[in-house]
Enzyme design. Structure first.
Site, PDB file in Angstrom:
ATOM      1  N   SER A  88      -9.040  -1.115   7.370  1.00 51.37           N
ATOM      2  CA  SER A  88      -9.177  -1.079   6.654  1.00 51.37           C
ATOM      3  C   SER A  88      -8.014  -1.930   6.212  1.00 51.37           C
ATOM      4  O   SER A  88      -7.561  -2.105   4.166  1.00 51.37           O
ATOM      5  CB  SER A  88      -7.672   0.215   6.652  1.00 51.37           C
ATOM      6  OG  SER A  88      -8.715   1.454   6.511  1.00 51.37           O
ATOM      7  N   SER A 108      -9.049   1.199   3.986  1.00 50.71           N
ATOM      8  CA  SER A 108      -8.300   2.262   2.687  1.00 50.71           C
ATOM      9  C   SER A 108      -7.716   1.521   2.098  1.00 50.71           C
ATOM     10  O   SER A 108      -6.797   1.488   0.853  1.00 50.71           O
ATOM     11  CB  SER A 108      -8.092   3.157   3.509  1.00 50.71           C
ATOM     12  OG  SER A 108      -6.767   2.396   4.566  1.00 50.71           O
ATOM     13  N   LYS A 119       1.580  -1.203  -0.041  1.00 57.20           N
ATOM     14  CA  LYS A 119       0.208  -0.062   0.342  1.00 57.20           C
ATOM     15  C   LYS A 119       1.004   1.156   0.169  1.00 57.20           C
ATOM     16  O   LYS A 119       1.772   1.507   0.408  1.00 57.20           O
ATOM     17  CB  LYS A 119      -1.328  -0.121   1.182  1.00 57.20           C
ATOM     18  CG  LYS A 119      -2.230   1.095   1.360  1.00 57.20           C
ATOM     19  CD  LYS A 119      -2.298   0.171   2.967  1.00 57.20           C
ATOM     20  CE  LYS A 119      -3.671   2.056   2.952  1.00 57.20           C
ATOM     21  NZ  LYS A 119      -4.072   1.272   4.356  1.00 57.20           N
TER      22      LYS A 119
END
Lengths: 460, 460
Positions: free
Chosen positions: B179, B155, B80
């Protein structure tokens, strides 16, 4: 037996065991001494004579049957009045605010009661536990037993004064940014804040639960260890509770000297602007530690800046306390002195992002302390940059700057007398140890305590 | 070897060991698949082909010399883009803000690199890791591989989409209030958030360090455990770091069934308003768990109120993120989409006392979870009250309400597929275990995973 209030906890427990004194004698002697001396000192806000005599009687009955529960059975003590005791309104050092009487003892008090200790009463404190002078607007100022008109420190000022004046053999205080150790330092007694999580905060009015620590003030390091041993126990009802390593005990080994002990002094502390008497006393203490065999090295703690860190901690406390006092502040504004209202208002109006930044700095400061302790057995420093001062002098902003980082790090810290100033006021030293390493910390402190030979009681 | 991107981590490591595939083959196959499919999915914001091929070559050289470092040596993965990788600007999912290139890998990336894993690139995310749709304004929306035009969650939406689409065998995500687990749920893969403190947050852009957790998204529970084993290591530079008990390992025992396993379902979750597909899927999952031998009991968790708790957590995140983004927010306001700016502004303007109150609720909720787990081996619940939804639909406020309490408590939690909806979208189940009891948690999850027999990849 001459005056049983002369006895330390360790001495009193021996006297009780061998029948040289009863718990009731001991309790009556303390109640009489409080009656005689505390009008001038004002360390107690409430004497619980009835509870004390009942608990003492029960202890005596157990002792008579050979069923004494342990070291604290029958030993009197008193608690700061921000801790609940069943049936009493916890004042938090403030004027009445419609708070109901507590329905149960705080967990720390409950554990002492279970161990047989005898509760003499509730002690004066800085209003809301949010300052360090104990110049209390509602209950009246508490005086330093070494000098009337001087502060005993705070916020556990009543605890420090009561122990120093011989009005209790030990007392409980709470320490959020130094509130046990500062009064211990100003009053010339021992103040111990254990590793965060060892002693439950349940039933204590929070200043800031994440930084608050319940702990003992006592006349000797050994007495403080004996009390901590009883206070410690995981509390499943309290989120901050932590389980120490197996076989944890606070009782220190009896070291002959400090050979092989590595101590660190933060460079930023050495360079800090402190009162000359404190600086000289600290130099002398370091010299004594070296003569006892310890190595003492200057350590730079990355990111540690005492003043910014203290300010960051203070904002956290102000915000958490504003939350804790919310039910009362608007309904009883007059119960809060102006300087406390200003702090709580600041906590209400500062922004959440500022608090997040402050918490970040608090955490980094704590982490710096933890890292520094990888290289040494303990950090050593003055408790505060100044000794006790007159109520007529302005309050120094720096009082908590050496004490607060141990709260930020959750590390054990002990304050103990290191000598006497020319004017007769006590000087003090602080050791900060590794997490859960209370026994090692207190072993070091005991070696130092032995050579200081501080006269434990003022001439009262 | 047909398509090496079909292999799980466990299968790929065997193929590498036995010379059926090289790390370079594997890496090229992934790079080609990304090239072919990711224009439509948009899970990568940056492919690091050069670094990947260099790391794969080095792994192959080690393997050729019989010096393979371990299970992850030569295995590709992606991270990420809120985690630092040396020489790259960490975007945090936002437009350029004058941030310099990272001078070092984040600690989690460094540990994977040290283990020989091959970094394919950086993955799309919800802007600032502060939302759960990955409808990214700067990099473009990331699509759910099971249905274009639907959110992959967030996320860590790019991480979920990349793993589900076979564009990486595993990926790293971060989980502050769900997330990792929400995109795992929406995309039909496994998402694992370990106990707080086991995986370092160093080099990760904080949303809220006290709640942030780095962890893997993978195709199987076993693969997630293999990655966590490498990620875990105390990090003295990170204040949140915790040492697990001796002999801690995440690798689950291979249980035949769930006989003797006690599972709990929070009553408040049972009564929660959730989409009927999720409710039905959850009932079916509970039935399956019972048929596997587990006892499943309804538990009331005192003080747990999912919506208030989520709101409290969100305020904390907003305040901490406002602090973290302070260097950029005023200078590059246009880099922040309006909904993120609104969150950060809220964190800047809400009061410190409100944050203190919110933190208090977060802590009490976490403590309630810890207490509830004294009576059961794991809590079980849906990951989110809804499955993946269309980008055209309004974002449900409740996305994180079942996921966030595990962050508040610092407890390990794993999300894994529990079936397929009539319309082909994945359904998911979440287990929350005791602190540091990752092995037990994952052992339970594996038994469930085996009977679900979820088809791991969408038809791409």
């Amino acid at each position: 037996m001459s005056d049983p209030t002369d006895l330390t906890v360790a001495q009193a427990t021996a006297a009780l065991t061998f029948g040289q004194v009863t718990a009731t004698d001991l309790t009556r002697a303390y109640l009489a001494r409080i009656e005689r001396l505390d009008k001038a000192i004002n360390s107690y806000v409430r004497v619980l004579a009835e509870r004390a005599l009942a608990e003492a009687g029960a202890a005596d009955a157990r002792i008579a049957k050979g069923q004494r529960r342990g070291v604290l059975d029958g030993i009197p003590y008193a608690v700061k009045d921000n801790m609940d005791t069943q049936g009493d309104v916890t004042s938090d050092g403030l004027a009445p605010r419609g708070k109901p009487a507590a329905t149960a003892d705080a967990e720390a008090v409950r554990r002492l009661a279970e161990a047989g200790a005898v509760l003499l009463g509730k002690l004066n404190l800085h209003e809301g536990a949010l300052g360090a002078t104990t110049d209390n607007a509602h209950f009246g100022r508490c005086h330093n037993p070494w000098r009337a008109g001087f502060t005993p420190g705070g916020s556990s000022g009543g605890s420090g004064a009561a122990v120093a004046a011989g009005l209790a053999p030990f007392a409980l205080g709470t320490d959020t940014m130094g509130s046990i150790r500062i009064p211990a330092a100003y009053c010339g007694c021992v103040g111990l804040k254990a590793s965060y999580g060892l002693v439950s905060n349940l039933g204590v009015t929070p200043a800031c639960d994440a930084l608050d620590h319940v702990g003992p003030l006592a006349r000797t390091v050994n007495d403080a260890a004996l009390v901590l041993r009883v206070l410690q126990a995981p509390d499943p009802e309290w989120p901050g509770s932590a389980e120490p390593p197996a076989n944890w005990s606070p009782l220190p080994a009896d070291l002959p000297d400090l050979s092989g002990i590595r101590l660190g002094v933060a460079g930023v502390v050495e360079r800090f602007q402190m009162e000359s008497s404190v600086r000289l006393g600290f130099s002398a203490a370091v010299g004594m530690l070296r003569r006892l065999g310890a190595s003492v090295a200057t350590i730079e703690i990355p990111g540690y800046e005492p003043t910014s860190a203290r300010r960051a901690g203070l904002l956290w406390v102000e915000a958490a306390a504003a939350h804790a006092h919310e039910p009362f502040l608007d309904r009883y504004p007059d119960a809060y002195p102006a300087h406390i209202r200003a702090m709580l208002d600041y906590g209400r109006t500062a922004s959440a992002a500022r608090l997040a930044r402050a918490q970040d700095m608090v955490q980094r400061t704590g982490a710096g302390y933890v890292r520094a302790l990888e290289a040494v057995d303990a950090l050593v420093m003055p408790v505060a940059p100044q000794p006790a001062f007159s109520f007529d002098e302005p309050v120094p902003a720096t009082q908590a700057e050496f004490a607060a980082p141990a709260n930020f790090a959750g590390l054990p810290a002990v304050a103990l007398p290191s000598g006497v100033l020319a004017d007769g006021l006590p000087l003090s030293l602080q050791f900060v140890g590794r997490k859960f390493a209370e026994a090692r910390l207190l072993a070091i402190a005991r070696v130092f305590e032995r050579v200081v030979a501080f006269d434990r009681r003022p001439p009262l």
